[in-house]
Structure formats: structure tokens, C-alpha cells
Motif scaffolding. Structure first.
Motif, PDB file in Angstrom:
ATOM      1  N   HIS A  80       0.830  -1.207   0.000  1.00 25.87           N
ATOM      2  CA  HIS A  80       0.000   0.000   0.000  1.00 25.87           C
ATOM      3  C   HIS A  80       0.863   1.256   0.000  1.00 25.87           C
ATOM      4  CE1 HIS A  80      -3.840  -2.088   0.594  1.00 25.87           C
ATOM      5  NE2 HIS A  80      -3.204  -2.886   1.435  1.00 25.87           N
ATOM      6  N   GLN A  81       0.516   2.181  -0.885  1.00 28.94           N
ATOM      7  CA  GLN A  81       1.249   3.436  -1.001  1.00 28.94           C
ATOM      8  C   GLN A  81       0.321   4.637  -0.881  1.00 28.94           C
ATOM      9  OE1 GLN A  81       4.559   3.512  -1.203  1.00 28.94           O
ATOM     10  NE2 GLN A  81       4.684   1.280  -1.251  1.00 28.94           N
ATOM     11  N   ASP A  82      -0.934   4.421  -0.514  1.00 29.17           N
ATOM     12  CA  ASP A  82      -1.910   5.513  -0.482  1.00 29.17           C
ATOM     13  C   ASP A  82      -1.894   6.225   0.868  1.00 29.17           C
ATOM     14  OD1 ASP A  82      -4.458   4.580   1.305  1.00 29.17           O
ATOM     15  OD2 ASP A  82      -3.460   2.856   0.375  1.00 29.17           O
ATOM     16  N   THR A  83      -2.616   7.334   0.936  1.00 33.96           N
ATOM     17  CA  THR A  83      -2.790   8.066   2.191  1.00 33.96           C
ATOM     18  C   THR A  83      -4.257   8.116   2.592  1.00 33.96           C
ATOM     19  OG1 THR A  83      -2.978  10.171   1.001  1.00 33.96           O
ATOM     20  CG2 THR A  83      -0.780   9.526   1.755  1.00 33.96           C
ATOM     21  N   LYS A  84      -5.074   7.259   2.009  1.00 31.48           N
ATOM     22  CA  LYS A  84      -6.524   7.311   2.200  1.00 31.48           C
ATOM     23  C   LYS A  84      -7.059   6.176   3.059  1.00 31.48           C
ATOM     24  CE  LYS A  84     -10.900   8.336   1.124  1.00 31.48           C
ATOM     25  NZ  LYS A  84     -11.576   9.557   1.585  1.00 31.48           N
ATOM     26  N   LEU A  85      -6.707   4.928   2.749  1.00 32.16           N
ATOM     27  CA  LEU A  85      -7.332   3.780   3.379  1.00 32.16           C
ATOM     28  C   LEU A  85      -6.858   3.607   4.821  1.00 32.16           C
ATOM     29  CD1 LEU A  85      -7.136   1.116   0.506  1.00 32.16           C
ATOM     30  CD2 LEU A  85      -8.943   2.786   0.985  1.00 32.16           C
TER      31      LEU A  85
END
Length: 360
Positions: A331-336
Motif C-alpha cells: 500500500h502506497q496511499d494516504t486514504k485507506l
């Protein structure tokens, strides 16, 4: 070094934070940024800003004006003429286009003018279709649904500022210039572009005189990032928005641990570094695609499903969230949140080193 893409959530946007604590944070921010005195009562009396998920409202397109080659500005106003929610330099809005596409655009007007929001959009001929829709389908008088404003590129307190804008990257920088100038904080803007015809808002910058330096590739050649950063005053902050090579060059030259702070906003997906190729099974369609070592899962999926939902391509809006049926995700997102990451991914930035099966 601080890299801010649209996705960092300021304290006033987070659900469940007590209003008193939000006010305290705003007071501290006001003193830190030098916007005190007459500006402090404004900060204290303003209504709560948009929370993390924003809110939707329909605005009327007041006018669409050409600003440069392939660049138009779109002014949005409330249908009943009422004032719009306050915003700070660096803020953006989510725009829901008539086709259903969702795109983010920086607010590039005057933060003190609450009668309208202004965005600017460059036509990307080989892009995903959002910019073409703005240029070809939007008309003055029509309604456009927006969400926000939200801010992931806030103007932090600093004794001075060096602003570097490349092309359409001037949009979040322009309100910062206005605010720093009004506050009497020393600043300088280096505005880069292919040629003057391609650079929006040049007339609005002319009154600032020598503090704005316009450099074009056709006259000055390609920019030298080392030379650009040399204009920063000791202890000052650098705000940079532009093409990926410029941003990556600045990151290499200003690593963490220096006195300066580098603040970056990307208008394009971040490059994949050190990736490996892997297969992705699209279970519902019965197809399998191979994700290249240097491409996103989204890019690979769009080769067979061009209408798959996406928006920011930077891992913060959540538009491209997909259920993961099999496989391990990096995971590389800042949302989940953690619970979501157990069985979902944002395919614009997150990847894998092995096979994945997605609910697509």
C-alpha cells in the motif's frame, strides 16, 4: 523536507475533533504564520472548514476565459449569489464533470474574494479526458457540482518564501504569492514555462515587478534545479509545483535535515521506483493484465477497462478503490485505514511484487 500531495488532512478536516481544539489549532497557526491582529478575529469567527470528505454543492459557471495556449480559467459562483466557504492558499476543489469524471483543481483566485472560486485547466491532448471535457463541454451559465475546498498544500510559517512554478503549476502558487505579499513576508517567484504563450496569469504577476522572474525554455534553456534553489534565502521555505523532473531534482538537492523546507505538490502520478512486473487477474471480466515494472496497476487495467473509475492518481481521493480477492498489496496511499487495507487497494499508487486478483 516536506512533500505534500493532495491527501494530507489538516486537523480541522478530521471527523470527531472537538471544535474547541480546532479553534486552538487555528489560533496557533495564525501566530505562527504572522497572520495576527486584524486577521485573527477572522480566523476565530469563520465557520468550520470542510471535513475530510468535503461536501458537495452545485455552483454556476459564471465565465470561462482563455488564459494561455490550451489553458482556460473557469469562474464558479453560488447560484443564489451567496458567499462561498472560505479557503486558504494551496486549497483545491473536487470537480464532478457532466460525464461523471471526478478531477481535482487548485483554487487560483484571491482567497479574500468569497464571491467566486476560480480554477484553471490545461488541455492534455493524450490525457484521461477530463481536461478535454472542461475545454469542449463546459459553458457559462451551466451548473457544476464541486466538493470542497480542501487543502493538502498549506502555506506554512516561514521567514521568507521561494516559489517555483512550472507551467500550470502556477495555479496553487498564485494565491500564496498574494498572501505572502499582503503579510509583508519576503518572497520571490521563479515562473518557468516552454514559452510565454503557454504560461497563464502573466498579466496578474506584472505588478509584482522584479520579485517575479519569468524563464522560458525557448529563451533561457531548460531549468537548472541547483541554480533555482540557490535563490532561497537562508531559513526560507521553498514551494514548488511543476513537472516531475523538476520536483525530483529538487528533492535530491534538498534532503531532510536541512534548515530549509521543501513543499511539493504533484499534478501527475508519482513515478514507480524499483518496481517489478506482476500479473493482475480481473475476476469479473475474466481477463489478466500484466503490470509493467514502471507503471501503475491503474494504467495496466485501463488498457482493457478504459472506463475504470479514478481521479487524483496520487492515492488520496479513493476513487479507484478496488476489492482485492487474492494476493499481497504494497500500500502506497494516504486514504485507506488499516481495516480497508486488509481487502482493498487504491490501484493508482499501490502495487505488488506477486500476482493479484481484483474484483473488476
Amino acid at each position: 523536507m516536506v512533500e505534500l500531495i493532495k491527501g494530507d488532512t489538516p486537523i480541522e478536516f478530521i471527523e470527531g475533533v472537538h471544535p474547541v481544539f480546532r479553534t486552538a489549532v487555528r489560533v496557533v497557526d495564525a501566530y505562527r504564520s504572522g497572520f495576527v491582529g486584524s486577521r485573527l478575529d477572522t480566523l476565530l469567527s469563520r465557520p468550520n472548514q470542510v471535513r475530510r470528505n468535503g461536501f458537495d454543492q452545485d455552483l454556476r459557471i459564471d465565465r470561462i476565459t482563455g488564459q494561455a495556449q490550451d489553458v482556460v480559467a473557469v469562474d464558479l459562483v453560488a447560484p443564489d449569489g451567496s458567499e462561498l466557504p472560505r479557503w486558504l492558499p494551496g486549497a483545491h476543489i473536487d470537480v464532478f464533470l457532466p460525464s461523471g469524471r471526478q478531477r481535482q483543481y487548485s483554487l487560483c483566485g484571491d482567497p479574500l474574494d468569497r464571491s467566486r472560486y476560480r480554477i484553471a485547466v490545461r488541455l492534455i491532448h493524450d490525457g484521461g479526458g477530463g481536461s478535454r471535457e472542461v475545454h469542449e463541454r463546459l459553458r457559462a451559465g451551466g451548473l457544476l457540482r464541486i466538493r470542497g475546498p480542501r487543502n493538502a498544500f498549506r502555506l506554512a510559517a516561514a521567514p521568507s518564501y521561494l516559489f517555483i512554478a512550472g507551467g500550470i503549476g502556477i495555479t496553487p502558487i498564485l494565491p500564496m504569492v498574494r498572501s505572502a505579499d499582503r503579510a509583508g513576508i519576503p518572497w520571490r517567484l521563479l515562473y518557468l514555462g516552454r514559452d510565454r504563450a503557454s504560461m497563464p496569469f502573466l498579466p496578474e504577476l506584472e505588478p509584482y515587478g522584479s520579485r517575479v522572474e519569468v524563464r522560458t525554455d525557448d529563451v533561457s534553456g531548460l531549468p537548472d534545479v541547483t541554480e533555482l534553489l540557490s535563490h532561497n534565502l537562508s531559513g526560507g521555505a521553498v514551494y514548488l509545483c511543476g513537472p516531475t523532473p523538476l520536483l525530483d531534482g529538487a528533492r535530491r538537492l534538498m534532503p531532510g535535515g536541512t534548515r530549509e523546507e521543501l513543499h511539493i505538490e504533484r499534478f501527475a502520478p508519482p513515478p514507480v521506483v524499483g518496481g517489478v512486473e506482476f500479473p493482475v487477474e480481473l475476476v469479473r471480466t475474466g481477463q489478466t493484465v500484466r503490470v509493467g515494472a514502471q507503471e501503475s496497476v491503474l494504467a495496466a487495467v485501463r488498457r482493457v477497462l478504459p472506463d475504470v473509475a479514478y481521479s487524483c492518481q496520487q492515492g488520496f481521493c479513493g476513487s479507484c478503490k478496488v476489492k482485492v480477492l487474492e494476493g499481497a498489496v504494497a500500500h502506497q496511499d494516504t486514504k485507506l485505514v488499516d481495516d480497508e487495507r486488509a481487502d482493498s487497494m487504491l490501484i493508482c499508487v499501490s502495487r505488488s511484487s506477486g500476482p493479484l486478483a481484483l474484483d473488476l
